[in-house]
Design a protein around this motif. Structure first.
Motif, mmCIF file in Angstrom:
data_model
loop_
_atom_site.group_PDB
_atom_site.id
_atom_site.type_symbol
_atom_site.label_atom_id
_atom_site.label_comp_id
_atom_site.label_asym_id
_atom_site.label_seq_id
_atom_site.Cartn_x
_atom_site.Cartn_y
_atom_site.Cartn_z
ATOM 1 N N LEU A 1 0.830 -1.199 0.000
ATOM 2 C CA LEU A 1 0.000 0.000 0.000
ATOM 3 C C LEU A 1 0.867 1.254 0.000
ATOM 4 O O LEU A 1 0.638 2.186 -0.786
ATOM 5 C CB LEU A 1 -0.919 -0.011 1.223
ATOM 6 N N VAL A 2 1.872 1.298 0.871
ATOM 7 C CA VAL A 2 2.737 2.481 0.959
ATOM 8 C C VAL A 2 3.465 2.717 -0.362
ATOM 9 O O VAL A 2 3.561 3.859 -0.831
ATOM 10 C CB VAL A 2 3.756 2.315 2.110
ATOM 11 N N PHE A 3 3.946 1.644 -0.985
ATOM 12 C CA PHE A 3 4.747 1.769 -2.201
ATOM 13 C C PHE A 3 3.946 1.377 -3.453
ATOM 14 O O PHE A 3 4.490 0.818 -4.404
ATOM 15 C CB PHE A 3 6.021 0.934 -2.066
ATOM 16 N N ALA A 4 2.676 1.729 -3.434
ATOM 17 C CA ALA A 4 1.776 1.342 -4.526
ATOM 18 C C ALA A 4 2.145 1.974 -5.857
ATOM 19 O O ALA A 4 1.760 1.458 -6.911
ATOM 20 C CB ALA A 4 0.337 1.710 -4.161
ATOM 21 N N ASP A 5 2.901 3.066 -5.839
ATOM 22 C CA ASP A 5 3.283 3.717 -7.091
ATOM 23 C C ASP A 5 4.472 3.037 -7.769
ATOM 24 O O ASP A 5 4.870 3.442 -8.866
ATOM 25 C CB ASP A 5 3.613 5.196 -6.848
ATOM 26 N N PHE A 6 5.045 2.029 -7.110
ATOM 27 C CA PHE A 6 6.158 1.268 -7.674
ATOM 28 C C PHE A 6 5.662 -0.101 -8.134
ATOM 29 O O PHE A 6 4.646 -0.597 -7.665
ATOM 30 C CB PHE A 6 7.258 1.055 -6.630
ATOM 31 N N ASP A 7 6.417 -0.710 -9.017
ATOM 32 C CA ASP A 7 6.185 -2.112 -9.359
ATOM 33 C C ASP A 7 6.969 -2.983 -8.385
ATOM 34 O O ASP A 7 8.156 -2.748 -8.135
ATOM 35 C CB ASP A 7 6.623 -2.392 -10.792
ATOM 36 N N VAL A 8 6.281 -3.974 -7.834
ATOM 37 C CA VAL A 8 6.910 -4.887 -6.877
ATOM 38 C C VAL A 8 7.693 -5.959 -7.626
ATOM 39 O O VAL A 8 7.147 -6.639 -8.490
ATOM 40 C CB VAL A 8 5.853 -5.560 -5.978
ATOM 41 N N ILE A 9 8.949 -6.085 -7.299
ATOM 42 C CA ILE A 9 9.756 -7.189 -7.822
ATOM 43 C C ILE A 9 9.768 -8.340 -6.823
ATOM 44 O O ILE A 9 9.558 -9.495 -7.182
ATOM 45 C CB ILE A 9 11.187 -6.729 -8.147
ATOM 46 N N GLU A 10 9.979 -8.005 -5.544
ATOM 47 C CA GLU A 10 10.036 -9.074 -4.535
ATOM 48 C C GLU A 10 9.799 -8.486 -3.158
ATOM 49 O O GLU A 10 10.312 -7.415 -2.834
ATOM 50 C CB GLU A 10 11.408 -9.752 -4.582
ATOM 51 N N ILE A 11 9.022 -9.191 -2.356
ATOM 52 C CA ILE A 11 8.900 -8.930 -0.921
ATOM 53 C C ILE A 11 9.017 -10.272 -0.224
ATOM 54 O O ILE A 11 8.256 -11.196 -0.527
ATOM 55 C CB ILE A 11 7.564 -8.258 -0.548
ATOM 56 N N ARG A 12 9.967 -10.395 0.673
ATOM 57 C CA ARG A 12 10.145 -11.663 1.394
ATOM 58 C C ARG A 12 10.807 -11.391 2.738
ATOM 59 O O ARG A 12 11.464 -10.364 2.924
ATOM 60 C CB ARG A 12 11.013 -12.628 0.593
ATOM 61 N N PRO A 13 10.677 -12.313 3.704
ATOM 62 C CA PRO A 13 11.408 -12.173 4.957
ATOM 63 C C PRO A 13 12.911 -12.299 4.719
ATOM 64 O O PRO A 13 13.351 -13.071 3.861
ATOM 65 C CB PRO A 13 10.886 -13.328 5.825
ATOM 66 N N MET A 14 13.685 -11.560 5.481
ATOM 67 C CA MET A 14 15.136 -11.707 5.423
ATOM 68 C C MET A 14 15.526 -13.081 5.936
ATOM 69 O O MET A 14 14.896 -13.627 6.856
ATOM 70 C CB MET A 14 15.812 -10.612 6.260
ATOM 71 N N LEU A 15 16.557 -13.652 5.337
ATOM 72 C CA LEU A 15 17.053 -14.955 5.753
ATOM 73 C C LEU A 15 17.950 -14.825 6.979
ATOM 74 O O LEU A 15 18.749 -13.884 7.082
ATOM 75 C CB LEU A 15 17.844 -15.608 4.617
ATOM 76 N N MET A 16 17.829 -15.752 7.896
ATOM 77 C CA MET A 16 18.721 -15.799 9.052
ATOM 78 C C MET A 16 20.064 -16.362 8.611
ATOM 79 O O MET A 16 20.139 -17.475 8.073
ATOM 80 C CB MET A 16 18.119 -16.675 10.159
ATOM 81 N N GLY B 1 6.798 3.156 -22.174
ATOM 82 C CA GLY B 1 7.380 1.864 -22.514
ATOM 83 C C GLY B 1 7.332 0.880 -21.365
ATOM 84 O O GLY B 1 7.035 1.221 -20.222
ATOM 85 N N PRO B 2 7.658 -0.370 -21.650
ATOM 86 C CA PRO B 2 7.608 -1.434 -20.644
ATOM 87 C C PRO B 2 8.800 -1.358 -19.708
ATOM 88 O O PRO B 2 9.806 -0.714 -19.991
ATOM 89 C CB PRO B 2 7.670 -2.709 -21.494
ATOM 90 N N LEU B 3 8.674 -2.041 -18.564
ATOM 91 C CA LEU B 3 9.779 -2.137 -17.634
ATOM 92 C C LEU B 3 10.896 -2.991 -18.222
ATOM 93 O O LEU B 3 10.652 -3.938 -18.957
ATOM 94 C CB LEU B 3 9.303 -2.778 -16.322
ATOM 95 N N LEU B 4 12.120 -2.637 -17.846
ATOM 96 C CA LEU B 4 13.260 -3.442 -18.267
ATOM 97 C C LEU B 4 13.287 -4.767 -17.526
ATOM 98 O O LEU B 4 13.751 -5.775 -18.026
ATOM 99 C CB LEU B 4 14.560 -2.671 -18.007
ATOM 100 N N TYR B 5 12.788 -4.741 -16.275
ATOM 101 C CA TYR B 5 12.813 -5.959 -15.456
ATOM 102 C C TYR B 5 11.523 -5.983 -14.676
ATOM 103 O O TYR B 5 11.194 -5.045 -13.996
ATOM 104 C CB TYR B 5 13.996 -5.929 -14.497
ATOM 105 N N LYS B 6 10.781 -7.035 -14.774
ATOM 106 C CA LYS B 6 9.517 -7.136 -14.052
ATOM 107 C C LYS B 6 9.289 -8.590 -13.693
ATOM 108 O O LYS B 6 8.966 -9.394 -14.528
ATOM 109 C CB LYS B 6 8.358 -6.603 -14.899
ATOM 110 N N LYS B 7 9.529 -8.909 -12.436
ATOM 111 C CA LYS B 7 9.300 -10.271 -11.997
ATOM 112 C C LYS B 7 8.740 -10.224 -10.582
ATOM 113 O O LYS B 7 9.443 -9.869 -9.652
ATOM 114 C CB LYS B 7 10.597 -11.081 -12.010
ATOM 115 N N ASN B 8 7.491 -10.531 -10.417
ATOM 116 C CA ASN B 8 6.854 -10.505 -9.112
ATOM 117 C C ASN B 8 6.899 -11.901 -8.520
ATOM 118 O O ASN B 8 6.215 -12.806 -8.994
ATOM 119 C CB ASN B 8 5.413 -10.023 -9.258
ATOM 120 N N VAL B 9 7.711 -12.067 -7.501
ATOM 121 C CA VAL B 9 7.813 -13.382 -6.868
ATOM 122 C C VAL B 9 7.255 -13.342 -5.456
ATOM 123 O O VAL B 9 7.522 -14.212 -4.649
ATOM 124 C CB VAL B 9 9.286 -13.866 -6.842
#
Length: 248
Positions: A198-213, A238-246
């Motif tokens: 919600l806060v970063f809705a103006d961006f395209d999300v590439i990845e959101i994940r928990p940090m690894l221990m 134009g399109p994004l150069l990189y767009k991968k939502n994982v």
């Protein structure tokens, strides 16, 4: 006659005054370098290293917000990046500059509140934040977003680590309203994945994940209780150069 709030900046300053003055606190926080603080180690974030290994990040111009003792700024410099790193704590920057000198790395460390940082529009390929965003009060969130968005080139990347709501490292679950009722961020605000989207809705999300221990023997820093997230600023055309939502 009582002073009257006349401008939006006056309102922001008033709300700032309701909360803890940050400079003295963070200078005191970094004054004792022997404290057992996990991120005092001179290791880059595990997610940051992955971004380079995956080819998502490449050498370019980097702005780091709230750089602390410089562990991520130095990693960017080792990868051949031109790095500007901002923090309001003189104690942390003295430490960061010593580390940079030991490795003979060139980083432009700037002692400044990020909201007083002279913005250069679309100057950076990457904006990085490891642990600053969750200390930003709600009334400054829009200014933070403006700083990140305007600093990035079209298609540039913004990445951060921040507290998971109710996580092991804190991550207060109080509402924005409660911040001002209690006059405290309770050590740092926590976020859910939904809140970050919600806060970063103006961006395209590439990845959101928990940090690894990561184990103590690892060459990278990683702790549970933190989100890692990387976003891409949308191109005007134009399109994004990189767009991968994982993240889903």
């Amino acid at each position: 006659m009582k002073e009257m709030i006349q401008t939006h900046d006056d309102l922001l300053d008033m709300l700032d005054d309701l909360l803890r003055e940050p400079t003295a606190f963070w200078n005191g926080f970094y004054a004792d370098r022997d404290r057992r603080i996990p991120f005092f180690v001179n290791k880059p974030d595990e997610n940051l290293v992955q971004y380079f290994e995956r080819g998502l990040f490449a050498p370019g111009h980097v702005l780091e917000l709230g750089c602390g003792p410089g562990r991520n700024a130095l990693y960017f410099a080792r990868q051949g990046c031109t790095v500007t790193a901002v923090d309001l704590s003189r104690e942390s920057l003295d430490w960061a500059r010593e580390r940079a000198q030991e490795e003979q790395l060139d980083v432009d460390f700037i002692e400044r509140n990020i909201f007083d940082f002279p913005l250069v529009k679309e100057a950076y390929d990457i904006v990085y934040d490891s642990g600053c965003f969750h200390h930003i009060a709600p009334h400054r969130r829009r200014d933070y977003l403006t700083l990140v968005t305007d600093s990035l080139k079209d298609g540039g990347h913004f990445a951060l680590t921040c507290f998971i709501e109710g996580g092991e490292l804190g991550g207060s679950d109080i509402s924005d309203w409660e911040v001002y009722r209690t006059r405290s961020l309770n050590g740092g605000l926590g976020f859910t994945e939904e809140k970050l989207r919600l806060v970063f809705a103006d961006f395209d999300v590439i990845e959101i994940r928990p940090m690894l221990m990561m184990p103590a023997s690892a060459t990278t820093f990683g702790r549970t209780g933190l989100w890692t997230a990387v976003f891409q600023k949308k191109h005007d055309n134009g399109p994004l150069l990189y767009k991968k939502n994982v993240a889903t």
